[in-house]
Design a protein around this motif. Structure first.
Motif, short mmCIF file in Angstrom:
data_model
loop_
_atom_site.label_atom_id
_atom_site.label_comp_id
_atom_site.label_asym_id
_atom_site.label_seq_id
_atom_site.Cartn_x
_atom_site.Cartn_y
_atom_site.Cartn_z
N ALA A 185 0.80 -1.23 0.00
CA ALA A 185 0.00 0.00 0.00
C ALA A 185 0.84 1.27 0.00
CB ALA A 185 -0.93 0.00 1.21
N THR A 186 1.98 1.28 0.67
CA THR A 186 2.75 2.51 0.80
C THR A 186 4.07 2.50 0.06
OG1 THR A 186 3.78 1.68 2.85
CG2 THR A 186 1.75 2.98 3.07
N ARG A 187 4.52 1.34 -0.38
CA ARG A 187 5.84 1.25 -1.01
C ARG A 187 5.79 1.73 -2.47
NH1 ARG A 187 8.01 -4.22 0.41
NH2 ARG A 187 6.60 -4.93 -1.25
N ARG A 188 6.91 2.29 -2.91
CA ARG A 188 7.08 2.66 -4.32
C ARG A 188 8.19 1.79 -4.90
NH1 ARG A 188 3.29 5.10 -2.49
NH2 ARG A 188 2.53 7.15 -3.17
N ARG A 189 8.30 1.79 -6.23
CA ARG A 189 9.34 0.99 -6.88
C ARG A 189 9.70 1.62 -8.22
NH1 ARG A 189 7.61 -2.70 -10.90
NH2 ARG A 189 5.37 -2.59 -11.32
N VAL A 190 10.87 1.27 -8.72
CA VAL A 190 11.25 1.69 -10.07
C VAL A 190 10.38 0.93 -11.05
CG1 VAL A 190 13.08 1.58 -11.81
CG2 VAL A 190 13.60 2.36 -9.48
N SER A 191 9.73 1.67 -11.95
CA SER A 191 8.79 1.07 -12.88
C SER A 191 8.83 1.83 -14.20
CB SER A 191 7.37 1.11 -12.30
OG SER A 191 6.40 0.77 -13.28
N PRO A 192 8.88 1.12 -15.34
CA PRO A 192 8.89 1.80 -16.63
C PRO A 192 7.67 2.70 -16.85
CG PRO A 192 9.45 -0.52 -16.88
CD PRO A 192 8.99 -0.34 -15.47
N SER A 193 6.56 2.37 -16.19
CA SER A 193 5.34 3.16 -16.35
C SER A 193 5.20 4.24 -15.28
CB SER A 193 4.10 2.25 -16.29
OG SER A 193 4.04 1.58 -15.04
N GLY A 194 6.23 4.40 -14.44
CA GLY A 194 6.16 5.38 -13.37
C GLY A 194 6.50 6.79 -13.85
N GLN A 195 6.55 7.71 -12.88
CA GLN A 195 6.88 9.11 -13.18
C GLN A 195 8.39 9.30 -13.23
OE1 GLN A 195 4.51 10.71 -9.80
NE2 GLN A 195 3.54 12.00 -11.34
N GLN A 196 8.82 10.20 -14.10
CA GLN A 196 10.24 10.48 -14.22
C GLN A 196 10.81 10.90 -12.86
OE1 GLN A 196 11.26 14.08 -16.22
NE2 GLN A 196 13.37 13.46 -16.65
N ALA A 197 11.98 10.38 -12.52
CA ALA A 197 12.62 10.73 -11.26
C ALA A 197 14.13 10.74 -11.46
CB ALA A 197 12.24 9.73 -10.16
N VAL A 198 14.78 11.83 -11.01
CA VAL A 198 16.22 11.99 -11.20
C VAL A 198 16.86 12.39 -9.88
CG1 VAL A 198 18.05 13.22 -12.43
CG2 VAL A 198 15.90 12.66 -13.61
N THR A 199 17.86 11.62 -9.46
CA THR A 199 18.61 11.88 -8.23
C THR A 199 20.10 11.89 -8.54
OG1 THR A 199 16.92 10.70 -6.94
CG2 THR A 199 19.03 11.10 -5.87
N HIS A 200 20.80 12.92 -8.09
CA HIS A 200 22.26 13.00 -8.23
C HIS A 200 22.89 12.64 -6.89
CE1 HIS A 200 21.54 15.13 -12.00
NE2 HIS A 200 20.70 15.89 -11.34
N TYR A 201 23.96 11.85 -6.91
CA TYR A 201 24.59 11.45 -5.66
C TYR A 201 26.11 11.60 -5.73
CZ TYR A 201 26.29 7.06 -7.72
OH TYR A 201 26.96 6.14 -8.49
N GLU A 202 26.70 11.78 -4.55
CA GLU A 202 28.16 11.82 -4.41
C GLU A 202 28.53 11.23 -3.06
OE1 GLU A 202 31.94 14.93 -4.35
OE2 GLU A 202 29.89 15.69 -4.66
N VAL A 203 29.45 10.29 -3.06
CA VAL A 203 29.91 9.69 -1.81
C VAL A 203 30.86 10.68 -1.14
CG1 VAL A 203 31.14 7.78 -0.76
CG2 VAL A 203 29.67 7.36 -2.74
N ILE A 204 30.52 11.07 0.09
CA ILE A 204 31.31 12.06 0.82
C ILE A 204 32.38 11.39 1.66
CG2 ILE A 204 31.20 13.92 2.52
CD1 ILE A 204 29.93 14.55 -0.21
N SER A 205 32.04 10.26 2.29
CA SER A 205 33.02 9.54 3.09
C SER A 205 32.59 8.09 3.20
CB SER A 205 33.13 10.16 4.50
OG SER A 205 31.91 10.03 5.21
#
Length: 281
Positions: A185-205
């Motif tokens: 009911a509350t979980r989301r997942r990566v899905s080809p039919s889902g909404q566009q989502a973009v996250t940038h990441y950088e490992v700090i330590s």
């Protein structure tokens, strides 16, 4: 009615253009301000709404009274930034941003309205288990302007998370659409039919088998960082909903910084949370 002053910074801007084009207020709001004769010169003199004003013109803007329907409830509240138009406050993990039902209590907004009412509205939300900064508008015009800025990615949001490590790449971009998980009911997942989502990441330590990761969002999907890091094979520590190992307490995700050009003062703001979780170095 709430009053604030605003200075026209550029040549040839009218009140109409300021409200409609610069602040992009809705027609109803602009009409209400016009009918209330809400924009005047500081000495009370009237100004024609379509008149092109010289740079440096000072305006006095009187806003109609507005009331939020949150129930006031006193509680601990860390205010990181305060001005006549907005607040930036720290939300602890375990505290919801707002009630799910009218009249609900026990949330951040109940505490905010108890101190700053009668009108306050959150511009964005954090999941209940996420700690960190929340931007709050102090009048309806500010709410409309900040909503538009958020939609246009003019508000930079920086998060910190602790995950199992190490990462194969020290930095990168996760571009993967997110949709609902039909099995939960509350979980989301990566899905080809889902909404566009973009996250940038950088490992700090990285140490002791974990990594501290800094993340910035181009979009604001539900559970976006949690879903994307789990998709990458690095679920946030403590985030059992997405496969993270329990850590005693809430999962380790923190909204650490907000940066934007203040729409009413023109000054850049770069606000860092002064209340840090214990797992951050």
């Amino acid at each position: 009615m709430e009053l604030f002053n605003y200075s026209i910074e550029e040549e040839g801007l009218s009140v109409e253009k300021l409200l409609r084009d610069r602040w992009r207020l809705g027609r109803k709001t602009v009409h209400e301000l016009r009918m209330a004769d809400a924009v005047k010169l500081p000495d009370g003199g009237r100004v024609r709404w379509n008149e092109l004003l010289p740079a440096g013109t000072a305006l006095s803007i009187r806003l109609p009274e507005a009331v939020s329907d949150y129930v006031p409830e006193m509680g601990e509240l860390d205010v990181i930034h305060e001005d006549p138009h907005c607040l930036v406050v720290h939300k602890p993990a375990s505290l919801a941003v707002h009630p799910n039902d009218s009249g609900g209590t026990g949330t951040l907004m109940n505490r905010v309205i108890a101190r700053f009412g009668p009108y306050v509205e959150h511009v964005h939300r954090l999941d209940k288990g996420t700690s960190g900064l929340v931007l709050i508008a102090r009048h309806p015009v500010a709410k409309a302007v900040f909503d538009r800025m958020l939609e246009e990615k003019a508000i930079r949001r920086t998060y910190m998370a602790e995950t199992p490590g190490p990462f194969n790449k020290r930095s990168g971009t996760i571009s993967a659409p997110i949709g609902r998980d039909r099995h939960h009911a509350t979980r989301r997942r990566v899905s080809p039919s889902g909404q566009q989502a973009v996250t940038h990441y950088e490992v700090i330590s990285a140490k002791d088998g974990t990594s501290i990761v800094q993340l910035e969002l181009d979009t604001g999907r539900t559970h976006q960082i949690r879903v994307h890091l789990a998709h990458l094979g690095h679920p946030i520590i403590g985030d059992v909903l997405y496969g993270g190992h329990t850590a005693g307490g809430w999962y380790r995700l923190h909204a650490a910084r907000l940066a934007f050009i203040h729409p009413f003062t023109g000054k850049p703001l770069d606000i860092e949370d002064t209340v840090k979780p214990e797992w951050l170095p």
